[in-house]
Scaffold this motif. Structure first.
Motif, PDB file in Angstrom:
ATOM      1  N   ALA A 104       6.328 -15.426  -6.609  1.00 44.88           N
ATOM      2  CA  ALA A 104       6.876 -14.728  -7.781  1.00 44.88           C
ATOM      3  C   ALA A 104       6.565 -13.243  -7.665  1.00 44.88           C
ATOM      4  O   ALA A 104       5.586 -12.840  -7.025  1.00 44.88           O
ATOM      5  CB  ALA A 104       6.264 -15.296  -9.056  1.00 44.88           C
ATOM      6  N   ARG A 105       7.484 -12.466  -8.249  1.00 42.18           N
ATOM      7  CA  ARG A 105       7.195 -11.021  -8.293  1.00 42.18           C
ATOM      8  C   ARG A 105       6.329 -10.801  -9.523  1.00 42.18           C
ATOM      9  O   ARG A 105       6.732 -11.101 -10.647  1.00 42.18           O
ATOM     10  CB  ARG A 105       8.511 -10.243  -8.382  1.00 42.18           C
ATOM     11  N   TRP A 106       5.150 -10.284  -9.268  1.00 41.05           N
ATOM     12  CA  TRP A 106       4.200 -10.103 -10.372  1.00 41.05           C
ATOM     13  C   TRP A 106       4.587  -8.872 -11.183  1.00 41.05           C
ATOM     14  O   TRP A 106       4.397  -8.807 -12.389  1.00 41.05           O
ATOM     15  CB  TRP A 106       2.791  -9.959  -9.768  1.00 41.05           C
TER      16      TRP A 106
ATOM     17  N   GLY B 184     -10.116   0.052   1.597  1.00 38.86           N
ATOM     18  CA  GLY B 184      -9.314   0.818   2.548  1.00 38.86           C
ATOM     19  C   GLY B 184      -7.904   0.281   2.750  1.00 38.86           C
ATOM     20  O   GLY B 184      -7.175   0.754   3.614  1.00 38.86           O
ATOM     21  N   ARG B 185      -7.469  -0.727   1.988  1.00 44.88           N
ATOM     22  CA  ARG B 185      -6.099  -1.259   2.025  1.00 44.88           C
ATOM     23  C   ARG B 185      -5.832  -2.027   3.330  1.00 44.88           C
ATOM     24  O   ARG B 185      -6.698  -2.096   4.187  1.00 44.88           O
ATOM     25  CB  ARG B 185      -5.058  -0.160   1.816  1.00 44.88           C
ATOM     26  N   ASN B 186      -4.638  -2.611   3.433  1.00 51.10           N
ATOM     27  CA  ASN B 186      -4.220  -3.391   4.604  1.00 51.10           C
ATOM     28  C   ASN B 186      -5.273  -4.431   4.976  1.00 51.10           C
ATOM     29  O   ASN B 186      -5.649  -4.568   6.125  1.00 51.10           O
ATOM     30  CB  ASN B 186      -3.925  -2.447   5.790  1.00 51.10           C
TER      31      ASN B 186
ATOM     32  N   ASP C 153       0.839  -1.199   0.000  1.00 51.23           N
ATOM     33  CA  ASP C 153       0.000   0.000   0.000  1.00 51.23           C
ATOM     34  C   ASP C 153       0.872   1.246   0.000  1.00 51.23           C
ATOM     35  O   ASP C 153       1.897   1.300   0.691  1.00 51.23           O
ATOM     36  CB  ASP C 153      -0.887   0.026   1.277  1.00 51.23           C
ATOM     37  N   HIS C 154       0.446   2.198  -0.754  1.00 48.66           N
ATOM     38  CA  HIS C 154       1.122   3.517  -0.809  1.00 48.66           C
ATOM     39  C   HIS C 154       2.649   3.386  -0.901  1.00 48.66           C
ATOM     40  O   HIS C 154       3.392   3.944  -0.099  1.00 48.66           O
ATOM     41  CB  HIS C 154       0.758   4.358   0.443  1.00 48.66           C
ATOM     42  N   PHE C 155       3.066   2.659  -1.864  1.00 49.81           N
ATOM     43  CA  PHE C 155       4.523   2.460  -2.026  1.00 49.81           C
ATOM     44  C   PHE C 155       5.183   3.672  -2.685  1.00 49.81           C
ATOM     45  O   PHE C 155       6.348   3.965  -2.453  1.00 49.81           O
ATOM     46  CB  PHE C 155       4.796   1.185  -2.835  1.00 49.81           C
ATOM     47  N   LYS C 156       4.432   4.365  -3.473  1.00 53.57           N
ATOM     48  CA  LYS C 156       4.960   5.546  -4.163  1.00 53.57           C
ATOM     49  C   LYS C 156       5.557   6.549  -3.171  1.00 53.57           C
ATOM     50  O   LYS C 156       6.708   6.991  -3.356  1.00 53.57           O
ATOM     51  CB  LYS C 156       3.866   6.189  -5.017  1.00 53.57           C
ATOM     52  N   PRO C 157       4.827   6.854  -2.093  1.00 49.35           N
ATOM     53  CA  PRO C 157       5.413   7.796  -1.116  1.00 49.35           C
ATOM     54  C   PRO C 157       6.702   7.285  -0.485  1.00 49.35           C
ATOM     55  O   PRO C 157       7.558   8.083  -0.103  1.00 49.35           O
ATOM     56  CB  PRO C 157       4.306   7.921  -0.056  1.00 49.35           C
ATOM     57  N   VAL C 158       6.847   5.935  -0.399  1.00 50.28           N
ATOM     58  CA  VAL C 158       8.113   5.390   0.166  1.00 50.28           C
ATOM     59  C   VAL C 158       9.265   5.794  -0.726  1.00 50.28           C
ATOM     60  O   VAL C 158      10.289   6.327  -0.279  1.00 50.28           O
ATOM     61  CB  VAL C 158       8.032   3.849   0.295  1.00 50.28           C
ATOM     62  N   ASN C 159       9.097   5.579  -2.020  1.00 53.55           N
ATOM     63  CA  ASN C 159      10.129   5.971  -2.991  1.00 53.55           C
ATOM     64  C   ASN C 159      10.342   7.477  -2.956  1.00 53.55           C
ATOM     65  O   ASN C 159      11.490   7.943  -2.952  1.00 53.55           O
ATOM     66  CB  ASN C 159       9.698   5.578  -4.406  1.00 53.55           C
ATOM     67  N   ASP C 160       9.256   8.181  -2.971  1.00 53.79           N
ATOM     68  CA  ASP C 160       9.349   9.647  -3.040  1.00 53.79           C
ATOM     69  C   ASP C 160      10.061  10.212  -1.814  1.00 53.79           C
ATOM     70  O   ASP C 160      10.863  11.149  -1.914  1.00 53.79           O
ATOM     71  CB  ASP C 160       7.945  10.259  -3.163  1.00 53.79           C
TER      72      ASP C 160
ATOM     73  N   GLY D 238      13.452   2.087  -1.431  1.00 53.93           N
ATOM     74  CA  GLY D 238      12.267   1.371  -1.912  1.00 53.93           C
ATOM     75  C   GLY D 238      12.644  -0.040  -2.330  1.00 53.93           C
ATOM     76  O   GLY D 238      11.967  -1.021  -1.976  1.00 53.93           O
ATOM     77  N   ASP D 239      13.767  -0.154  -3.044  1.00 51.50           N
ATOM     78  CA  ASP D 239      14.272  -1.478  -3.476  1.00 51.50           C
ATOM     79  C   ASP D 239      14.516  -2.370  -2.274  1.00 51.50           C
ATOM     80  O   ASP D 239      14.153  -3.551  -2.256  1.00 51.50           O
ATOM     81  CB  ASP D 239      15.598  -1.327  -4.228  1.00 51.50           C
ATOM     82  N   GLN D 240      15.148  -1.782  -1.262  1.00 52.87           N
ATOM     83  CA  GLN D 240      15.497  -2.546  -0.066  1.00 52.87           C
ATOM     84  C   GLN D 240      14.238  -3.075   0.627  1.00 52.87           C
ATOM     85  O   GLN D 240      14.204  -4.209   1.102  1.00 52.87           O
ATOM     86  CB  GLN D 240      16.309  -1.637   0.880  1.00 52.87           C
TER      87      GLN D 240
END
Ligand code: GTP
Length: 584
Positions: free
Chosen positions: A492-494, A566-568, A456-463, A470-472
């Motif tokens: 597998a990574r989709w 609502g995620r999670n 969830d909300h991975f974009k803000p992690v990178n940002d 983010g890779d880690q």
């Protein structure tokens, strides 16, 4: 014999003299014949015996020409040739010549003929003394043949002989040496001429050997000669001095053997062995009985055997020598067991060797045991060399350590099916796995579950923290999931921050339970600087009528539901069940 009556008319002294001559004539071992106008009129018993004349009364009728074959070995006609000799004897008083004769039985033989003109009161007659030289001739021919045979043998062996006569101050070379040293045949030879033919770099050594020989040392030296054509040859010289009673060197007899080809072969072989020794492949050679004769440096290093130089392993007289090779390499069976693990030994004995013996070569993969007893994968070539009778002469093996290659191959294979960042299987591999799972499902009805997980909300992690962080998180998340799976479960990574799990032998409630466990695990884990994150999960089970597309679509919808709700949380499809409330 026809004229002996005339003796009675002579005075007594003359008679005595004539008797003596007569006796000599009769007893002479040389055949003596008298003839006039081409007809024999007298001859001694030796002549009768030589020409096999049984009846002396026949003599008068015997034409001298009858005692020769029609032609001489030279090809000349006997009658014409003999006329020439007779004419010469008439003109000069005598003629000596070799002549092919023929007795009355037809046997031909070579003879020496001496013709003398005798001027007697009753007229001029010719006396012929004939000596049968067939025996000498046969001996001469045999000697000539022996000399030719010897020359031929020397030519084949490229061997020449020489004599240095110190007393006469002359050196004699046979024809072979003139040829080897490129000097005109028959040229008078001096020590200076010999030394001139010796290669300049070898002269000092040759002179020293020669001087030592004069003091009694054996003369045995290999050196080069440079004939005028510039083709450098290598010769082996041996010589022996003969000393006089006062210890003075009288003469030296020696041989010269042209060993250029042998030396060239030897050099080439040494070069080849040097090449074999510099290659990183392990090379071995085995005799006809399979016993190992040679192992190159790379092989010795690998097996921890003592290093060896070329001369330890090979010399021109003995060929290969087993230098510092283990006892257990004396037979092929022992050698195979000594170097290879059991499975490879069986493969070599049962497949490789029979193929190599039949086809001359076998190549394939096997394995070696290193000194620690570890198995090392190798590619191996076995070559069987045959002699001119078709018998096994030698076997060679070339072995290459392919552990690196095997490692790379495995890595490549792994890379082809894994995601390079997280190490989880990739989409391609998942596609194969889902096909297999669907086939299994249709075949035996065993339930297989699928879970799709999206952070969830991975974009803000990178940002916020950067792409590397983010890779880690992705790597850590993969580990987290991996650690909570059973052996048959498949991750597998989709794509992006999405992962898919395939769980064999798993029903809906079980899968739901696992998904929920994963959700909680992720939510409670601290991902370094990022802190906590959550994930949404969709769950489904494979239906007998499913295709990859239909089940993924259902799964995607479930995940979408979880995000939308609502995620999670975990949503199963169908029916759509939310479990967040149950867990919290
Ligand atoms: N660091 C890193 N980021 C990735 C990788 N693959 C995808 N992403 C990022 O994952 C993010 C996915 O963002 P979105 O699809 O907007 O979704 P989200 O921010 O996770 O929000 P929701 O999924 O809607 O909860 C994007 O910023 C991608 O750049 C990756 O391999 N490494």
């Amino acid at each position: 014999m026809a004229n002996h009556d005339s003796i009675h008319d002579a005075p007594a002294d003359d008679i005595a003299l004539l008797r003596r001559y007569r006796a000599a004539f009769t007893q002479s071992r040389e055949a003596i014949l008298f003839f006039q106008h081409g007809r024999i009129f007298d001859c001694n018993p030796a002549a009768l015996a030589l020409f096999r004349i049984q009846d002396p009364t026949q003599l008068a009728k015997l034409d001298i020409v009858k005692l020769s074959p029609p032609t001489q070995p030279s090809g000349q006609r006997s009658d014409m040739e003999s006329t020439a000799h007779i004419r010469l004897a008439f003109n000069t008083g005598q003629a000596f010549f070799d002549w092919q004769m023929r007795d009355l039985n037809g046997r031909e033989f070579p003879a020496e003929v001496m013709l003398y003109r005798l001027d007697l009161p009753e007229g001029t007659v010719l006396q012929a003394t004939v000596r049968d030289i067939s025996e000498q001739e046969a001996q001469r021919q045999a000697l000539l043949q022996r000399k030719q045979d010897l020359l031929e043998a020397q030519r084949i062996a490229r061997l020449g002989n020489w004599v240095s006569d110190f007393e006469r101050g002359e050196i004699r070379w046979c024809e072979q040496i003139y040829q080897m040293f490129g000097r005109p045949l028959g040229e008078p030879i001096t020590h200076a001429i010999f030394m001139q033919a010796v290669h300049p770099d070898d002269r000092e050594r040759v002179q020293a050997a020669f001087d030592a020989a004069l003091r009694g040392a054996p003369y045995d030296i290999t050196h080069r000669v440079v004939p005028p054509d510039g083709n450098v040859r290598t010769v082996h010289e041996r010589g022996q001095i003969e000393f006089g009673p006062k210890g003075q060197a009288r003469r030296m007899i020696g041989t010269v053997q042209d060993i250029t080809e042998q030396k060239t072969l030897e050099h080439n072989l040494r070069r080849l062995v040097a090449i074999l020794d510099s290659t990183s492949d392990f090379i071995t050679m085995h005799g006809p009985d399979g016993g190992m004769l040679y192992m190159n440096s790379a092989g010795r290093r690998f097996h921890g055997l003592p290093a060896a130089s070329v001369s330890d392993e090979w010399n021109p007289e003995q060929g290969w020598r087993r230098h510092a090779l283990p006892q257990a390499t004396r037979s092929i069976a022992e050698t195979i067991r000594f170097f290879h693990p059991e499975w490879a030994a069986q493969r070599i004995e049962q497949k490789a060797m029979p193929t190599a013996l039949r086809a001359g070569i076998w190549q394939g993969e096997s394995a070696l045991l290193n000194p620690d007893g570890d198995e090392v994968p190798v590619s191996q070539v076995i070559i069987v060399h045959y002699d001119e009778h078709g018998n096994v002469d030698q076997t060679s093996t070339m072995i290459r350590d392919i552990s690196e290659q095997k490692h790379l191959e495995a890595e490549l294979a792994r890379n082809a099916i894994t995601d390079h960042l997280t190490g989880a299987f990739n989409r391609k591999r998942f596609d194969e796995e889902i096909e297999k799972a669907l086939a299994r499902r249709r075949r035996n009805g065993v339930s297989t579950a699928l879970i799709l997980l999206d952070i969830d909300h991975f974009k803000p992690v990178n940002d916020t923290h950067g792409h590397d962080v983010g890779d880690q998180v992705l790597v850590e998340l993969t580990q987290l999931i991996q650690n909570s799976l059973r052996v048959p479960d498949f991750l597998a990574r989709w794509g992006g921050e999405e992962f898919v799990l395939l769980l064999p032998d798993t029903g809906m409630s079980e899968a739901h339970y696992l998904a929920e466990r994963l959700r909680q695990l992720i939510a409670s884990h601290r991902f370094g600087v990022v802190g906590t994150i959550t994930a949404s999960l969709g769950v489904t089970i494979l239906q007998p009528t499913d295709c990859p597309h239909s089940c993924i679509k259902r799964l995607d919808e479930a995940l979408y539901g979880a995000k939308h709700a609502g995620r999670n949380q975990v949503i199963g499809a169908p029916p759509i069940i939310s479990t967040r409330d149950q867990v919290h």
